[in-house]
Enzyme design. Structure first.
Site, short mmCIF file in Angstrom:
data_model
loop_
_atom_site.label_atom_id
_atom_site.label_comp_id
_atom_site.label_asym_id
_atom_site.label_seq_id
_atom_site.Cartn_x
_atom_site.Cartn_y
_atom_site.Cartn_z
CG HIS A 145 -51.71 3.99 1.57
ND1 HIS A 145 -51.41 4.96 0.78
CD2 HIS A 145 -52.56 4.36 2.31
CE1 HIS A 145 -52.23 5.92 1.04
NE2 HIS A 145 -52.84 5.52 1.76
CD GLU A 200 -2.62 1.81 0.19
OE1 GLU A 200 -2.25 2.87 -0.28
OE2 GLU A 200 -3.16 0.85 -0.73
CG PHE A 255 -3.92 0.04 5.32
CD1 PHE A 255 -4.06 -1.27 5.31
CD2 PHE A 255 -2.42 0.40 5.02
CE1 PHE A 255 -3.05 -2.22 5.19
CE2 PHE A 255 -1.50 -0.44 4.82
CZ PHE A 255 -1.89 -1.87 4.95
N GLY A 256 -7.69 1.22 3.39
CA GLY A 256 -9.03 1.40 3.10
C GLY A 256 -9.34 2.16 1.89
N GLY A 257 -8.26 2.74 1.15
CA GLY A 257 -8.38 2.96 -0.28
C GLY A 257 -9.23 4.37 -0.14
CB THR A 258 -10.50 6.32 -3.14
OG1 THR A 258 -9.31 6.40 -4.00
CG2 THR A 258 -11.13 7.75 -3.16
CB CYS A 259 -14.38 3.85 -0.77
SG CYS A 259 -16.13 3.90 0.16
#
Length: 455
Positions: free
Chosen positions: A439, A31, A35-39
């Site tokens: 409903h 990495e 850690f965990g990336g872009t998200c």
């Protein structure tokens, strides 16, 4: 040269590839940044946490529509930012520590690039390291695109990687781009007190969405933002904190901050893929087959670096596929990208799955469109919603669902019955008439849209 059974490049969705079933293998994860990336760090999660804050602020500001006296004093940006990233940074660090403490996994912190077939050089703070592997997974993600006029100016700018961590909202934020990232962050900063100018080369915002969604959303936000549509930036001048954007029609935009949100590019160009015989598409995405295998033996790829649909839930599904296929070479599985739902967390919210109406026309499909408005149902009355709608597209005769599009409160949740029906082959008539629809609930807008198809 250190040899591993498996090396995973990227600890975003790539981190999900390695589970307990790999305990008998010598595994490494590389990495470079997060850690965990872009998200987790700069994408879907922090942007939605801040978007929800913006939604609360707007609800207070518009409470008079429900005969409630309320006053919005301010969005405390720094506190909101610290609440969001205090939690997410802790999650990231916890995940990193957990992996580094895992005796079955070696963690390399650095940038990996190929030096040959299944051979890597990892550039680390303490020097380069060469490793080889029996199998490799490329999950190195992507990064924001930045147009030439912006980089050439040498002046400061923000991207989605950085803008959510700034110290204070700008007085005037110029946003370059009109897609979902631009739309979501525009709302975040507008509710935090910034005036917004959006420069978009297309004639409407959210262009890839169904034409009805794009047209109505664009009209709804005209009175919120300064829209410069059908325009491109040709130059950026001024000074830090006092920027001047020159557009292709000669007009200018003055702003104290520029956010670039024109799209994202895969990180494939940073990996020296040619050395490993790994081919890419013209747009830089790594070429993979239906089992996520690249053109190089023993090398898989997943997520934004290869996917035609760069969304986190797609990357997660592809990670499941890769994880299985690494361990089961004689029983390979695949990920189906035919019906991937997506959402935009603006106000109003937007959700979609399948074909747009313009797709149907361009492909010459025989189709019918059904529409229903939130104002057609009782819960829509309760919400005083006059702009929300559901649109469904289906094939005459069979009732096969071709696409569905919602704009309004809870759209990402309301679309799920349509996603399920399209995926499982449930036709529109069966979906409309077989189950009960509560409903008065918002789901009635989906029921009414289905009935409006008149198949």
């Amino acid at each position: 040269m250190r040899h591993h059974d498996l090396v995973v490049i990227g600890a975003g969705s790539g981190n999900a590839v390695v589970d307990d079933s790999f305990a008998d293998l010598d595994v490494a994860i590389v990495e470079e940044r997060w850690f965990g990336g872009t998200c987790l760090n700069a994408g879907c999660i922090p942007s939605k946490m801040l978007a929800y804050t913006a939604h609360v602020a707007r609800t207070v500001r518009e409470a008079g529509a429900y005969d409630v006296d309320a006053e919005l004093r301010a969005v405390r940006w720094r506190e909101a930012r610290d609440r969001v990233f205090g939690r997410l940074d802790a999650e990231r660090d916890s995940g990193r520590r957990s992996r580094m403490a895992d005796d079955a996994v070696t963690v390399y912190e650095g940038r990996a690039r190929f030096t040959g077939p299944r051979a890597l050089r990892i550039d680390r703070a303490d020097g380069a390291l060469d490793v080889s592997a029996g199998q490799i997974v490329i999950a190195a993600g992507g990064r924001p695109l930045v147009p030439g006029p912006v980089t050439e100016a040498g002046l400061p700018y923000e991207t989605s990687d950085t803008v959510m961590r700034i110290e204070a909202p700008p007085r005037h934020l110029a946003i370059l781009g009109g897609g979902y990232i631009a739309a979501e962050l525009a709302e975040v900063f507008a509710e935090a007190g910034s005036s917004i100018t959006i420069v978009e080369k297309e004639e409407r915002l959210l262009g890839p969405q169904d034409e009805t969604v794009a047209e109505r959303f664009t009209e709804l936000v005209r009175n919120r933002y300064d829209l410069r549509l059908g325009r491109e930036v040709t130059a950026v001048g001024g000074r830090p904190g006092g920027l001047r954007l020159t557009l292709d029609d000669g007009s200018t935009v003055e702003a104290d901050m520029l956010l670039v949100a024109v799209g994202r590019a895969p990180n494939s160009d940073r990996l020296n893929l040619e050395a490993a015989g790994i081919a890419t598409h013209d747009d830089g995405r790594v070429i993979v087959d239906e089992h996520q295998r690249t053109t190089a033996a023993g090398v898989f790829a997943l997520g934004d670096i290869c996917s035609p649909v760069p969304l986190k839930h797609v990357a997660n599904r592809e990670a499941e596929v890769v994880s299985h296929n690494l361990r089961n070479p004689d029983g390979l599985i695949s990920a189906d990208h035919g019906l991937v739902p997506a959402a935009v967390f603006t106000q109003p919210q937007i959700a979609s799955v399948g074909a747009t109406e313009q797709d149907c026309r361009e492909k010459g499909l025989d189709y019918r469109a059904g529409m229903a408005s939130y104002s057609d149902i009782a819960h829509g009355w309760a919400m005083e919603d006059t702009t929300g709608f559901c649109k469904v597209l289906a094939e005459p005769g069979t009732g096969r669902l071709l696409g569905a599009h919602l704009m309004g409160p809870q759209a990402p949740t309301l679309i799920q019955p349509l996603v399920l029906a399209a995926t499982m082959g449930i036709d529109a008539v069966t979906l409309a008439k077989s189950p009960y629809w509560i409903h008065p609930a918002l789901t009635e807008v989906v029921e009414k849209a289905l009935l409006d198809l008149r198949l």
